[in-house]
Design a protein around this motif. Structure first.
Motif, PDB file in Angstrom:
ATOM      1  N   VAL A   1       0.870  -1.178   0.000  1.00 44.71           N
ATOM      2  CA  VAL A   1       0.000   0.000   0.000  1.00 44.71           C
ATOM      3  C   VAL A   1       0.905   1.225   0.000  1.00 44.71           C
ATOM      4  O   VAL A   1       1.866   1.296   0.766  1.00 44.71           O
ATOM      5  CB  VAL A   1      -0.919   0.017   1.236  1.00 44.71           C
ATOM      6  N   ILE A   2       0.598   2.197  -0.877  1.00 42.56           N
ATOM      7  CA  ILE A   2       1.359   3.439  -0.914  1.00 42.56           C
ATOM      8  C   ILE A   2       0.412   4.586  -0.586  1.00 42.56           C
ATOM      9  O   ILE A   2      -0.700   4.669  -1.120  1.00 42.56           O
ATOM     10  CB  ILE A   2       2.032   3.650  -2.291  1.00 42.56           C
ATOM     11  N   THR A   3       0.832   5.475   0.330  1.00 35.88           N
ATOM     12  CA  THR A   3       0.007   6.607   0.738  1.00 35.88           C
ATOM     13  C   THR A   3       0.906   7.767   1.133  1.00 35.88           C
ATOM     14  O   THR A   3       2.140   7.664   1.078  1.00 35.88           O
ATOM     15  CB  THR A   3      -0.939   6.204   1.896  1.00 35.88           C
ATOM     16  N   GLY A   4       0.294   8.866   1.529  1.00 37.62           N
ATOM     17  CA  GLY A   4       1.037  10.018   2.001  1.00 37.62           C
ATOM     18  C   GLY A   4       0.727  10.295   3.467  1.00 37.62           C
ATOM     19  O   GLY A   4      -0.327   9.900   3.971  1.00 37.62           O
ATOM     20  N   ALA A   5       1.641  10.954   4.145  1.00 34.54           N
ATOM     21  CA  ALA A   5       1.420  11.306   5.545  1.00 34.54           C
ATOM     22  C   ALA A   5       0.404  12.446   5.644  1.00 34.54           C
ATOM     23  O   ALA A   5       0.340  13.317   4.777  1.00 34.54           O
ATOM     24  CB  ALA A   5       2.732  11.713   6.197  1.00 34.54           C
ATOM     25  N   GLY A   6      -0.394  12.426   6.713  1.00 31.82           N
ATOM     26  CA  GLY A   6      -1.379  13.476   6.928  1.00 31.82           C
ATOM     27  C   GLY A   6      -2.629  13.258   6.104  1.00 31.82           C
ATOM     28  O   GLY A   6      -2.864  12.192   5.550  1.00 31.82           O
ATOM     29  N   ASP A   7      -3.447  14.309   6.024  1.00 32.78           N
ATOM     30  CA  ASP A   7      -4.711  14.194   5.289  1.00 32.78           C
ATOM     31  C   ASP A   7      -4.861  15.253   4.201  1.00 32.78           C
ATOM     32  O   ASP A   7      -5.950  15.453   3.665  1.00 32.78           O
ATOM     33  CB  ASP A   7      -5.901  14.271   6.243  1.00 32.78           C
ATOM     34  N   ARG A   8      -3.748  15.912   3.846  1.00 32.16           N
ATOM     35  CA  ARG A   8      -3.834  16.971   2.835  1.00 32.16           C
ATOM     36  C   ARG A   8      -3.345  16.530   1.465  1.00 32.16           C
ATOM     37  O   ARG A   8      -3.849  17.016   0.454  1.00 32.16           O
ATOM     38  CB  ARG A   8      -3.026  18.191   3.288  1.00 32.16           C
ATOM     39  N   ALA A   9      -2.362  15.611   1.431  1.00 35.07           N
ATOM     40  CA  ALA A   9      -1.783  15.258   0.136  1.00 35.07           C
ATOM     41  C   ALA A   9      -1.287  13.825   0.112  1.00 35.07           C
ATOM     42  O   ALA A   9      -0.695  13.350   1.087  1.00 35.07           O
ATOM     43  CB  ALA A   9      -0.632  16.209  -0.209  1.00 35.07           C
ATOM     44  N   PHE A  10      -1.547  13.156  -0.983  1.00 36.08           N
ATOM     45  CA  PHE A  10      -0.891  11.888  -1.321  1.00 36.08           C
ATOM     46  C   PHE A  10       0.557  12.231  -1.667  1.00 36.08           C
ATOM     47  O   PHE A  10       1.475  11.930  -0.930  1.00 36.08           O
ATOM     48  CB  PHE A  10      -1.636  11.242  -2.493  1.00 36.08           C
ATOM     49  N   THR A  11       0.751  12.909  -2.767  1.00 30.48           N
ATOM     50  CA  THR A  11       1.995  13.597  -3.084  1.00 30.48           C
ATOM     51  C   THR A  11       1.721  14.539  -4.249  1.00 30.48           C
ATOM     52  O   THR A  11       0.894  14.237  -5.119  1.00 30.48           O
ATOM     53  CB  THR A  11       3.160  12.652  -3.431  1.00 30.48           C
ATOM     54  N   THR A  12       2.397  15.663  -4.237  1.00 31.02           N
ATOM     55  CA  THR A  12       2.291  16.598  -5.354  1.00 31.02           C
ATOM     56  C   THR A  12       3.468  16.444  -6.308  1.00 31.02           C
ATOM     57  O   THR A  12       3.725  17.314  -7.139  1.00 31.02           O
ATOM     58  CB  THR A  12       2.205  18.049  -4.838  1.00 31.02           C
ATOM     59  N   GLY A  13       4.183  15.309  -6.185  1.00 34.99           N
ATOM     60  CA  GLY A  13       5.274  15.022  -7.116  1.00 34.99           C
ATOM     61  C   GLY A  13       6.585  15.637  -6.686  1.00 34.99           C
ATOM     62  O   GLY A  13       6.892  15.703  -5.495  1.00 34.99           O
ATOM     63  N   ALA A  14       7.344  16.085  -7.649  1.00 36.11           N
ATOM     64  CA  ALA A  14       8.679  16.614  -7.369  1.00 36.11           C
ATOM     65  C   ALA A  14       8.598  17.921  -6.595  1.00 36.11           C
ATOM     66  O   ALA A  14       7.739  18.765  -6.857  1.00 36.11           O
ATOM     67  CB  ALA A  14       9.441  16.833  -8.667  1.00 36.11           C
ATOM     68  N   ASP A  15       9.488  18.066  -5.632  1.00 37.46           N
ATOM     69  CA  ASP A  15       9.619  19.310  -4.881  1.00 37.46           C
ATOM     70  C   ASP A  15      10.394  20.292  -5.766  1.00 37.46           C
ATOM     71  O   ASP A  15      11.623  20.279  -5.822  1.00 37.46           O
ATOM     72  CB  ASP A  15      10.364  19.051  -3.573  1.00 37.46           C
ATOM     73  N   ILE A  16       9.647  21.117  -6.480  1.00 39.06           N
ATOM     74  CA  ILE A  16      10.245  21.975  -7.504  1.00 39.06           C
ATOM     75  C   ILE A  16      11.328  22.876  -6.934  1.00 39.06           C
ATOM     76  O   ILE A  16      12.391  23.068  -7.541  1.00 39.06           O
ATOM     77  CB  ILE A  16       9.160  22.825  -8.194  1.00 39.06           C
ATOM     78  N   LYS A  17      11.099  23.416  -5.750  1.00 37.73           N
ATOM     79  CA  LYS A  17      12.087  24.338  -5.176  1.00 37.73           C
ATOM     80  C   LYS A  17      13.437  23.663  -4.990  1.00 37.73           C
ATOM     81  O   LYS A  17      14.485  24.240  -5.261  1.00 37.73           O
ATOM     82  CB  LYS A  17      11.583  24.891  -3.843  1.00 37.73           C
ATOM     83  N   SER A  18      13.425  22.413  -4.534  1.00 39.75           N
ATOM     84  CA  SER A  18      14.695  21.730  -4.289  1.00 39.75           C
ATOM     85  C   SER A  18      15.421  21.433  -5.589  1.00 39.75           C
ATOM     86  O   SER A  18      16.648  21.493  -5.652  1.00 39.75           O
ATOM     87  CB  SER A  18      14.461  20.432  -3.507  1.00 39.75           C
ATOM     88  N   PHE A  19      14.678  21.129  -6.655  1.00 40.84           N
ATOM     89  CA  PHE A  19      15.326  20.802  -7.919  1.00 40.84           C
ATOM     90  C   PHE A  19      15.785  22.060  -8.660  1.00 40.84           C
ATOM     91  O   PHE A  19      16.767  22.020  -9.402  1.00 40.84           O
ATOM     92  CB  PHE A  19      14.394  19.963  -8.793  1.00 40.84           C
ATOM     93  N   LEU A  20      15.087  23.177  -8.455  1.00 41.63           N
ATOM     94  CA  LEU A  20      15.529  24.420  -9.079  1.00 41.63           C
ATOM     95  C   LEU A  20      16.836  24.917  -8.474  1.00 41.63           C
ATOM     96  O   LEU A  20      17.676  25.496  -9.169  1.00 41.63           O
ATOM     97  CB  LEU A  20      14.450  25.500  -8.928  1.00 41.63           C
ATOM     98  N   THR A  21      17.014  24.685  -7.182  1.00 47.62           N
ATOM     99  CA  THR A  21      18.229  25.146  -6.515  1.00 47.62           C
ATOM    100  C   THR A  21      19.377  24.159  -6.646  1.00 47.62           C
ATOM    101  O   THR A  21      20.523  24.493  -6.376  1.00 47.62           O
ATOM    102  CB  THR A  21      17.956  25.403  -5.016  1.00 47.62           C
ATOM    103  N   ASP A  22      19.070  22.937  -7.058  1.00 48.79           N
ATOM    104  CA  ASP A  22      20.107  21.912  -7.192  1.00 48.79           C
ATOM    105  C   ASP A  22      19.848  21.083  -8.456  1.00 48.79           C
ATOM    106  O   ASP A  22      19.508  19.907  -8.381  1.00 48.79           O
ATOM    107  CB  ASP A  22      20.125  21.007  -5.957  1.00 48.79           C
ATOM    108  N   PRO A  23      19.978  21.705  -9.636  1.00 46.92           N
ATOM    109  CA  PRO A  23      19.663  20.994 -10.877  1.00 46.92           C
ATOM    110  C   PRO A  23      20.622  19.828 -11.109  1.00 46.92           C
ATOM    111  O   PRO A  23      21.792  19.879 -10.742  1.00 46.92           O
ATOM    112  CB  PRO A  23      19.834  22.069 -11.954  1.00 46.92           C
ATOM    113  N   ALA A  24      20.094  18.778 -11.731  1.00 50.22           N
ATOM    114  CA  ALA A  24      20.913  17.602 -12.010  1.00 50.22           C
ATOM    115  C   ALA A  24      21.887  17.873 -13.149  1.00 50.22           C
ATOM    116  O   ALA A  24      21.627  18.695 -14.032  1.00 50.22           O
ATOM    117  CB  ALA A  24      20.002  16.427 -12.373  1.00 50.22           C
ATOM    118  N   ASP A  25      23.021  17.188 -13.111  1.00 49.94           N
ATOM    119  CA  ASP A  25      23.963  17.273 -14.216  1.00 49.94           C
ATOM    120  C   ASP A  25      23.358  16.650 -15.458  1.00 49.94           C
ATOM    121  O   ASP A  25      22.573  15.689 -15.380  1.00 49.94           O
ATOM    122  CB  ASP A  25      25.260  16.530 -13.866  1.00 49.94           C
TER     123      ASP A  25
END
Length: 257
Positions: free
Chosen positions: A50-74
């Motif tokens: 079973v896959i779920t998200g913590a809390g009751d607001r979100a399963f997941t909204t996918g990639a954390d855009i802020k973290s990837f914008l500040t640390d782009p992959a090579d």
């Protein structure tokens, strides 16, 4: 830990645990989720997940855009296609996966959903492939699976508008199996997983693999592979245990061998 995994009675419960970020996933969370899927695949004690998200607001909204914008992959990472494989990026996990959608299921959350087998949604859950609103496209199978799981016109609406839709709509379109109150969500998902885990695990995995591979095979080849798989399973201990338990009017004790 960004990803928690608990195992009980043959069922692994994986929780994306970043509620403060709507369970959006940074690089560490993706790596931990990849490791969780490998554990599900390789641990014979696990028969369903079973896959779920913590809390009751979100399963997941996918990639954390802020973290990837500040640390782009090579750019070299583009060719690391087998590193930290995800369920929705091509990792083959033939044990059944049940999604318990506890809120926002957007972007990468939707592409993860599309890679699961059975889906239970809370009444307040909402869904969407919103990437086109951000100037990109759904990754990790978003564009590849949506047409296989929704009618053409509906899939194109979801893919090209990027608009959200609610749980009742998801159920009407056949994207989820059930919509339940939030307080019944995990119990309902685990009930599915427990029922599946009680079946012969080799047969369950074979059935899932055959169903998935049927999408890429002609019918004649699929029927032949089905026949071959069934012949192979006849040599398993579970194939003897099932009829014996039925004849003796008892619950079968399947061992997965």
């Amino acid at each position: 830990m960004p990803i928690d995994i608990e195992i009980a009675e043959g069922v692994a419960t994986i929780t994306i645990n970043r509620p403060e970020r709507m369970n959006a996933m940074d690089a560490d969370a993706y790596a931990a989720l990849s490791a969780a899927w490998v554990q599900v695949r390789d641990d014979t004690a696990i028969r369903a997940a079973v896959i779920t998200g913590a809390g009751d607001r979100a399963f997941t909204t996918g990639a954390d855009i802020k973290s990837f914008l500040t640390d782009p992959a090579d750019l070299s990472d583009f060719w690391m296609t087998q590193r930290e494989q995800l369920l929705n990026r091509g990792l083959e996990v033939f044990k059944p996966i049940i999604a318990a959608i506890n809120g926002y299921c957007l972007g990468g959350g939707m592409t993860l959903l599309l890679a699961t087998d059975i889906r239970i949604a809370a009444e307040h859950a909402s869904f969407g492939l919103s990437e086109v609103k951000r100037g990109v496209i759904p990754g990790n199978g978003g564009t590849q699976r949506v047409l296989a799981q929704l009618p053409y016109a509906v899939a194109m609406e979801v893919l090209l508008t990027g608009d959200r839709f609610d749980a009742a709509t998801a159920a009407r379109w056949g994207l989820v199996n059930q919509v339940v109150p939030m307080d019944r969500l995990l119990d309902t998902a685990r009930e599915y997983a427990t029922r599946i885990a009680a079946n012969a695990p080799l047969a369950v995995q074979a059935a899932k693999e055959l169903a998935l591979r049927s999408r890429d095979m002609d019918l004649v080849s699929g029927l032949r592979l089905e026949q071959t798989m069934n012949r192979l399973l006849q040599f398993s201990e579970d194939a003897r245990e099932g009829p014996a338990a039925f004849a003796e009017k008892r619950t079968p004790n399947f061992l997965g061998r």
